[in-house]
Every structure is written in structure tokens, then in C-alpha cells.
Design a protein around this motif. Structure first.
Motif, mmCIF file in Angstrom:
data_model
loop_
_atom_site.group_PDB
_atom_site.id
_atom_site.type_symbol
_atom_site.label_atom_id
_atom_site.label_comp_id
_atom_site.label_asym_id
_atom_site.label_seq_id
_atom_site.Cartn_x
_atom_site.Cartn_y
_atom_site.Cartn_z
ATOM 1 N N ILE A 88 0.838 -1.206 0.000
ATOM 2 C CA ILE A 88 0.000 0.000 0.000
ATOM 3 C C ILE A 88 0.872 1.254 0.000
ATOM 4 N N ARG A 89 1.907 1.265 0.834
ATOM 5 C CA ARG A 89 2.804 2.434 0.866
ATOM 6 C C ARG A 89 3.463 2.651 -0.498
ATOM 7 N N ASN A 90 3.906 1.572 -1.126
ATOM 8 C CA ASN A 90 4.545 1.679 -2.436
ATOM 9 C C ASN A 90 3.557 2.167 -3.498
ATOM 10 N N PHE A 91 2.356 1.654 -3.438
ATOM 11 C CA PHE A 91 1.281 2.043 -4.359
ATOM 12 C C PHE A 91 1.029 3.547 -4.267
ATOM 13 N N GLU A 92 0.886 4.044 -3.050
ATOM 14 C CA GLU A 92 0.577 5.452 -2.856
ATOM 15 C C GLU A 92 1.776 6.343 -3.161
ATOM 16 N N SER A 93 2.961 5.854 -2.873
ATOM 17 C CA SER A 93 4.169 6.602 -3.202
ATOM 18 C C SER A 93 4.314 6.759 -4.713
ATOM 19 N N HIS A 94 4.023 5.693 -5.434
ATOM 20 C CA HIS A 94 4.079 5.724 -6.902
ATOM 21 C C HIS A 94 3.065 6.723 -7.453
ATOM 22 N N LEU A 95 1.847 6.695 -6.932
ATOM 23 C CA LEU A 95 0.816 7.613 -7.400
ATOM 24 C C LEU A 95 1.217 9.058 -7.134
ATOM 25 N N SER A 96 1.719 9.303 -5.934
ATOM 26 C CA SER A 96 2.118 10.654 -5.552
ATOM 27 C C SER A 96 3.240 11.177 -6.449
ATOM 28 N N ALA A 97 4.209 10.322 -6.740
ATOM 29 C CA ALA A 97 5.344 10.727 -7.575
ATOM 30 C C ALA A 97 4.915 11.056 -8.997
ATOM 31 N N ASN A 98 3.746 10.571 -9.389
ATOM 32 C CA ASN A 98 3.254 10.796 -10.749
ATOM 33 C C ASN A 98 2.088 11.787 -10.803
ATOM 34 N N GLY A 99 1.950 12.581 -9.740
ATOM 35 C CA GLY A 99 1.011 13.693 -9.809
ATOM 36 C C GLY A 99 -0.334 13.516 -9.149
ATOM 37 N N THR A 100 -0.552 12.402 -8.455
ATOM 38 C CA THR A 100 -1.826 12.204 -7.762
ATOM 39 C C THR A 100 -1.687 12.606 -6.296
ATOM 40 N N VAL A 101 -2.509 13.540 -5.875
ATOM 41 C CA VAL A 101 -2.548 13.957 -4.478
ATOM 42 C C VAL A 101 -3.543 13.056 -3.751
ATOM 43 N N ILE A 102 -3.096 12.420 -2.672
ATOM 44 C CA ILE A 102 -3.935 11.461 -1.946
ATOM 45 C C ILE A 102 -4.363 12.063 -0.616
ATOM 46 N N LEU A 103 -5.668 12.099 -0.389
ATOM 47 C CA LEU A 103 -6.231 12.580 0.869
ATOM 48 C C LEU A 103 -7.037 11.446 1.497
ATOM 49 N N LYS A 104 -6.596 10.986 2.653
ATOM 50 C CA LYS A 104 -7.220 9.825 3.294
ATOM 51 C C LYS A 104 -7.956 10.268 4.568
#
Length: 292
Positions: free
Chosen positions: A166-182
């Protein structure tokens, strides 16, 4: 952002304890004040959404997790009511289908990610795999993972690996321009009981109630432990968790909207700049239209 909202953000280097968070916290707000603030905040969010859509560089992924009757649906309805539907999409995740079980546990969530310029809202999410599945580890066996053919093998090492995924998944998304708000809507057990009773007693709300909700309520302590573990393991600098007191729905809606607004502001969004060549074409077009 006001300090009372900042206090709801769980930083990646903190040790989160669910017992320290009051489910009925409202800070300095009353219902009327919160209602007025929410109107203003939604207008600001709407203006920034337009810039987000026009720029097409970032996407926003908003995740809602909570126990039953915590107010996820109403929070989504109220906070997002000012958004342009053209740039917003909502997905509600249920029990995986046969086809979804044929893939890894993140696959169906990849398919539901928002495109650049859009806001995606996930009502429940990939976190169900370390929440509901942790309370009911037998669910994991449906995934047919090599070497995990017995519930005893769904152990600490298994969960450690899943948190890492999960951490890797979200890190990948963030590095590619997706802002994650949980957001974890933290409703109290007594408040949940009251809301269940209201659903039973009000014929117009009967459809919201399921006997399965009571069965899950019996596992309350296990769920609280699962949430605490998940938040501690996956609250990172790029995608921290926000623990929202949810006993008072009006405060939860305001807190969520304020946090979303603050994050959008940090993106320093603006409309795309038109080049000199494009400006010249606009003037040429204007001249053609004016001389028709």
C-alpha cells in the motif's frame, strides 16, 4: 489551516493511538458557524477545481474509510456538492467480484483512479484489505495467493508485506502527480448505536440498514485495532491520514472540506498560460468573428 484541523492530521513519524481522539470533538465551532464556513469553503474548492481541471497536471484521490453509519455517504454528498460533475467521479467498493479476485488486491483500485485534472472519491478503498480482511482473515484465502492456502499463514509477516504494498502504491501515485487525501471518519460506538436505531425506526431509512451491520459491530474492538494499525503503518509524509471526529456530522463535513481546500491551495494552481502564437491566433479568430 486552523490548528484544530491541523491536529486531525496524522503525520508519518507519529505513533497514532485511536483512544486519544475524541469522536465528538467540535473545536471552537457550533452548528451554525460551521454551516456558514462550509458554504464559503465549498465555493473556494469549486474555483480551485476549475483550475485543476484546466491545468490537467494533478489528480486528486480522496479516500473515505469508516465504520458503518459513520456518515461517509452524507459527507461525500455535502462536501462535494459544489464541484463540477464533469471533473469528479465517485466509486464505492463492495466485496470483490470473481473477476477482481483473479487479480492482485490493488488491481480494481488502479482501474478507478482519477485522470489528471479530475477528482476521484473512493467510498471505501484498497484499505478494506487491511481492515475487513484483518478482522476476517479467511477472506484472504479467496485471493488464491501462492503459498497462502491456510488462514494461519495470514500472519504478521503477511500484513507487513501488505502495508508495504500500500505504501509503495501510494508513493508511486504521488510521484506521478496524484494527491492522496485519506479520511477516517471516527464515529463513537454509542453514536453508531443511535444511528442504527434511527435507521430501524424511520421507514424512510430502513433501506440503509443491514443485519450484517450488527454482525460487524460485534467485532468493534478488532476493527479499532485494525484501523489503528493501518493508520500507523500507512500514514506517510506524501499521504498522511486524517482522523475526523464523526459524531457531529456538521463538524466532520467542515473539517473534511477545510483539509481538502488547504491541500488544493498548496498546489498553487492556475489556468494554463497562452503562448504568443496562440494569442495571435485568438486575435485572428476574433477579427473573423467580428467581420461576419
Amino acid at each position: 489551516m486552523k490548528n484544530e484541523f491541523k491536529a486531525l492530521i496524522i503525520q508519518g513519524d507519529s505513533k497514532f493511538s485511536l483512544k486519544k481522539f475524541e469522536t465528538d470533538f467540535t473545536g471552537s465551532y457550533n452548528k451554525e458557524k460551521a454551516k456558514d464556513e462550509l458554504i464559503k469553503t465549498k465555493i473556494e474548492i469549486s474555483h480551485l477545481q476549475e483550475k485543476l481541471y484546466a491545468a490537467g497536471k494533478h489528480s486528486i484521490l480522496i479516500i473515505f474509510q469508516a465504520m458503518d453509519a459513520a456518515g461517509k455517504d452524507s459527507a461525500i454528498a455535502h462536501v462535494m456538492s459544489g464541484l463540477n460533475p464533469q471533473g469528479c467521479q465517485v466509486f464505492s467498493f463492495k466485496v470483490p467480484t470473481v473477476k477482481e479476485y483473479e487479480h492482485d488486491f490493488l488491481w480494481r483500485h488502479y482501474l478507478a483512479l482519477p485522470e489528471r485534472g479530475r477528482i476521484g472519491i473512493h467510498n471505501r478503498s484498497h484499505y478494506e484489505n487491511v481492515l475487513a480482511c484483518k478482522v476476517h482473515p479467511e477472506y484472504i484465502l479467496n485471493e488464491n495467493i501462492p503459498g497462502v492456502d491456510d488462514v494461519k499463514k495470514v500472519n504478521k509477516d503477511f500484513w507487513k508485506q501488505r502495508y508495504e504494498s500500500i505504501r509503495n502504491f501510494e508513493s508511486h501515485l504521488s510521484a506521478n502527480g496524484t494527491v492522496i487525501l485519506k479520511f477516517f471518519l471516527n464515529v463513537g460506538r454509542d453514536e453508531q448505536k443511535q444511528r442504527f436505531l434511527e435507521r430501524i425506526e424511520d421507514p424512510t431509512k430502513n433501506w440503509k440498514f443491514s443485519s450484517g451491520d450488527i454482525k460487524e459491530r460485534a467485532h468493534w474492538d478488532k476493527y479499532m485495532n485494525a484501523y489503528q494499525d493501518a493508520i500507523n503503518e500507512t500514514s506517510t509524509e506524501v499521504s498522511p491520514w486524517h482522523v475526523i471526529p464523526a459524531d457531529k456530522k456538521w463538524f466532520a463535513r467542515l473539517a473534511i472540506s477545510e483539509i481538502i481546500l488547504e491541500r488544493l491551495k498548496k498546489l498553487d494552481l492556475d489556468f494554463p498560460v497562452v503562448t504568443d502564437e496562440e494569442k495571435a491566433k485568438l486575435e485572428e479568430t476574433k477579427t473573423i468573428l467580428m467581420t461576419e
